[in-house]
Design a protein around this motif. Structure first.
Motif, short mmCIF file in Angstrom:
data_model
loop_
_atom_site.label_atom_id
_atom_site.label_comp_id
_atom_site.label_asym_id
_atom_site.label_seq_id
_atom_site.Cartn_x
_atom_site.Cartn_y
_atom_site.Cartn_z
N ARG A 377 0.84 -1.20 0.00
CA ARG A 377 0.00 0.00 0.00
C ARG A 377 0.88 1.25 0.00
NH1 ARG A 377 -5.20 -1.71 1.23
NH2 ARG A 377 -5.27 -3.67 2.41
N THR A 378 1.92 1.24 0.82
CA THR A 378 2.82 2.39 0.91
C THR A 378 3.43 2.71 -0.44
OG1 THR A 378 3.34 1.96 3.23
CG2 THR A 378 4.91 3.29 1.99
N GLN A 379 3.94 1.69 -1.11
CA GLN A 379 4.58 1.93 -2.40
C GLN A 379 3.58 2.46 -3.43
OE1 GLN A 379 7.45 -0.83 -3.89
NE2 GLN A 379 6.84 -0.52 -6.01
N PHE A 380 2.42 1.83 -3.52
CA PHE A 380 1.42 2.27 -4.49
C PHE A 380 1.02 3.73 -4.23
CE2 PHE A 380 -0.46 -2.19 -5.58
CZ PHE A 380 0.69 -2.47 -6.29
N ILE A 381 0.77 4.06 -2.97
CA ILE A 381 0.32 5.41 -2.63
C ILE A 381 1.40 6.44 -2.92
CG2 ILE A 381 -0.34 6.92 -0.72
CD1 ILE A 381 -1.76 4.48 0.52
N LEU A 382 2.63 6.17 -2.47
CA LEU A 382 3.70 7.14 -2.67
C LEU A 382 4.06 7.28 -4.14
CD1 LEU A 382 6.06 6.44 0.38
CD2 LEU A 382 4.28 8.17 0.13
N ASP A 383 4.02 6.18 -4.89
CA ASP A 383 4.29 6.28 -6.32
C ASP A 383 3.23 7.13 -7.02
OD1 ASP A 383 6.58 4.81 -6.19
OD2 ASP A 383 5.71 2.94 -6.89
N GLU A 384 1.97 6.97 -6.59
CA GLU A 384 0.90 7.78 -7.17
C GLU A 384 1.10 9.25 -6.80
OE1 GLU A 384 -2.26 8.76 -9.45
OE2 GLU A 384 -1.28 6.80 -9.32
N LEU A 385 1.58 9.51 -5.59
CA LEU A 385 1.86 10.88 -5.17
C LEU A 385 2.98 11.49 -5.99
CD1 LEU A 385 1.56 10.93 -1.28
CD2 LEU A 385 0.59 12.60 -2.86
N VAL A 386 3.99 10.68 -6.31
CA VAL A 386 5.09 11.17 -7.16
C VAL A 386 4.53 11.67 -8.48
CG1 VAL A 386 7.13 10.46 -8.47
CG2 VAL A 386 6.87 9.73 -6.09
N ASN A 387 3.61 10.89 -9.07
CA ASN A 387 3.00 11.29 -10.33
C ASN A 387 2.09 12.51 -10.16
OD1 ASN A 387 4.21 9.14 -11.68
ND2 ASN A 387 2.51 7.75 -11.20
N LYS A 388 1.28 12.51 -9.11
CA LYS A 388 0.33 13.59 -8.89
C LYS A 388 1.05 14.92 -8.65
CE LYS A 388 -3.47 15.09 -5.89
NZ LYS A 388 -4.36 14.75 -4.77
N GLU A 389 2.12 14.88 -7.86
CA GLU A 389 2.85 16.11 -7.51
C GLU A 389 3.95 16.42 -8.52
OE1 GLU A 389 1.79 18.01 -5.30
OE2 GLU A 389 0.44 16.73 -4.15
#
Length: 489
Positions: A377-389
């Motif tokens: 979950r941590t990896q998926f969420i942070l990776d999505e944040l990398v893309n979003k930000e």
């Protein structure tokens, strides 16, 4: 991608002549569940020509046909002698990886692991059709995280903390003198040890010439009581549970022999000690510096605590479906690393470890699964944040991260960099840095207060001009990496 056998598919030649046209690969995506899709791909036979040519060439180099030089066997002869199906199988297996990758890119998918490929139709000179089922990264919606609020421990350094720090420094400068008397608490004894289990001396249960400070608690339970009161040449036997080695966790009969007793003498706490043990001229200056160091350490601990709590809050806000196979792979990887690396280096097996941890195998498996789920979950969420930000990793940031990783691995930066490049792990390092930056963005947006109700400012600079936030971001990279060390391909 694994090889697939296509002999079962139809390989009849088409007698119809189609009008010349530009070959077009058709692909469609069917969502089976939030983390798995099925790709359906249709490939005009013209697209297989390069792979067919390569297949004939490869077979040519492997076979011998009377009347033809090696490598010069005509295609029609290969078809007659070895079968067109063998050529098609080789060609399809050669073409599949590229065709699959093109379909993935067209569908804008992020696959996890290897696909399960099934050839559904193969009409010679006409059509190749196949399906590929594969796990994918789930679509994740990152909600507004600016409302996250967490409470952390306040930074408080007491006079007792300072004195304890100074005392630890004083201990490092202690001197020892051999004495002719019975050993007492605080003395340093040189000892020989022998451990027996079920009456047998263990192969790794003998140690000689160990220096031990009585009362330090650094060896076996019961040893302090055993050696206290013994003079040089004295011995005692006691029972203790072994903490490591081949019999870790088992009760052993331990014989200890004292070969010498030394009294420890601590230097006086005065200005002379400050000058000897530090760059300061007075004891008060040394104490003031100790207080500053302790405050800095506690600020870093506070920032790390903020990261952990903010990350937990963020994970609680986002629904993340997890592919079952990826989860099982991650559980297996974590268990393998624990058993074959960490425990094996300690000379311990899983059964002994569970006994020491006072956990059942079922409790261990449940805990391991929970850790794996949180990591994914941590990896998926942070990776999505990398893309979003739209976070990017600069060469300088990557180099700094590489230097830190090299230091923790015990390798030189050049050696570590070479190993990373040769193993193709540069993208992994970039991901670690990016996830650390993503976590830092969320922490910066969160409201962090301490246990006294005061707002914690992580961007305050210390005397060296470095912010706690910047130093904590480095810890965030490590934290994000530890939490998200998944085994996805």
């Amino acid at each position: 991608m694994c090889r697939v056998c296509v002999r079962g598919a139809s390989t009849s030649r088409s007698s119809q002549q189609s009008a010349p046209r530009r070959p077009t690969v058709k692909s469609a995506v069917e969502t089976l569940n939030p983390t798995r899709v099925r790709l359906t791909v249709e490939v005009p036979f013209e697209e297989l020509k390069p792979s067919l040519d390569a297949a004939y060439k490869k077979i040519n180099q492997q076979v011998t046909v009377p009347g033809f030089r090696k490598g010069k066997v005509p295609a029609r002869v290969i078809d007659q002698r070895f079968g067109r199906g063998a050529v098609l199988e080789e060609a399809v297996n050669d073409a599949l990886p590229k065709l699959y990758q093109e379909a993935v890119e067209e569908g804008e998918l992020s696959p996890l692991g290897q696909p399960e490929v099934d050839i559904t139709e193969l009409k010679d000179n006409e059509l190749l059709a196949f399906t590929a089922e594969v796990d994918i990264r789930p679509a994740i919606e990152i909600p507004d995280y600016s409302g996250i609020e967490v409470t952390v421990d306040a930074v408080e350094v007491t006079d007792e903390d300072v004195e304890k720090s100074v005392e630890q420094l004083r201990e490092r400068f202690a001197s020892t003198t051999v004495v002719e008397r019975a050993a007492a608490e605080g003395d340093v004894v040189k000892i020989d040890l022998e451990a027996r289990v079920d009456g047998e001396v263990l192969e790794d249960g003998v140690a000689k010439g160990i220096d031990y400070t009585i009362g330090s608690g650094e060896l076996l339970d019961g040893i302090d009581e055993a050696v206290t009161g013994l003079e040089a040449g004295g011995s005692a036997t006691f029972t203790s549970e072994l903490k490591g080695g081949s019999a870790a966790g088992r009760e052993a009969e331990v014989t200890v022999e004292v070969t010498s007793v030394s009294a420890r003498e601590l230097p006086e706490l005065d200005d002379d000690f400050a000058q000897m043990a530090s760059e300061f001229d007075t004891l008060e200056e040394l104490r003031a510096d100790s207080r500053k160091r302790l405050e800095r350490m506690k600020r870093y601990d506070q920032a790390t605590q903020a990261q952990e709590k903010v990350l937990d809050e963020l994970i609680g806000l986002v629904e993340v479906p997890i592919p079952e196979k990826l989860l099982q792979d991650e559980v297996n990887t974590r268990k393998h690393n624990l058993v074959n690396h960490q425990l094996s280096q300690m000379g311990m097996d899983l059964e002994t470890y569970l006994k020491l941890q006072e956990k059942s195998e079922e409790e261990f498996e449940t805990e391991l699964k929970e850790q794996a789920e949180k990591g994914i979950r941590t990896q998926f969420i942070l990776d999505e944040l990398v893309n979003k930000e739209k976070l990017n990793v600069s060469q300088e940031e990557l180099t700094e991260h590489l230097m830190r990783r090299a230091q923790s691995s015990g390798m030189s930066p050049d050696q570590f960099a070479q190993a990373v490049v040769e193993s193709g792990q540069v993208p992994m390092l970039v991901g670690e840095v990016a996830r650390g930056k993503a976590l830092a963005v969320v922490v910066e947006a969160a409201k962090v207060t301490d246990s006294n109700g005061d707002v914690v400012a992580l961007d305050d600079e210390d005397e060296d001009g470095e912010t706690v936030e910047a130093s904590a971001e480095q810890q965030g990279e490590k934290r994000a990496d530890e939490e998200s060390g998944t085994s996805e391909d």
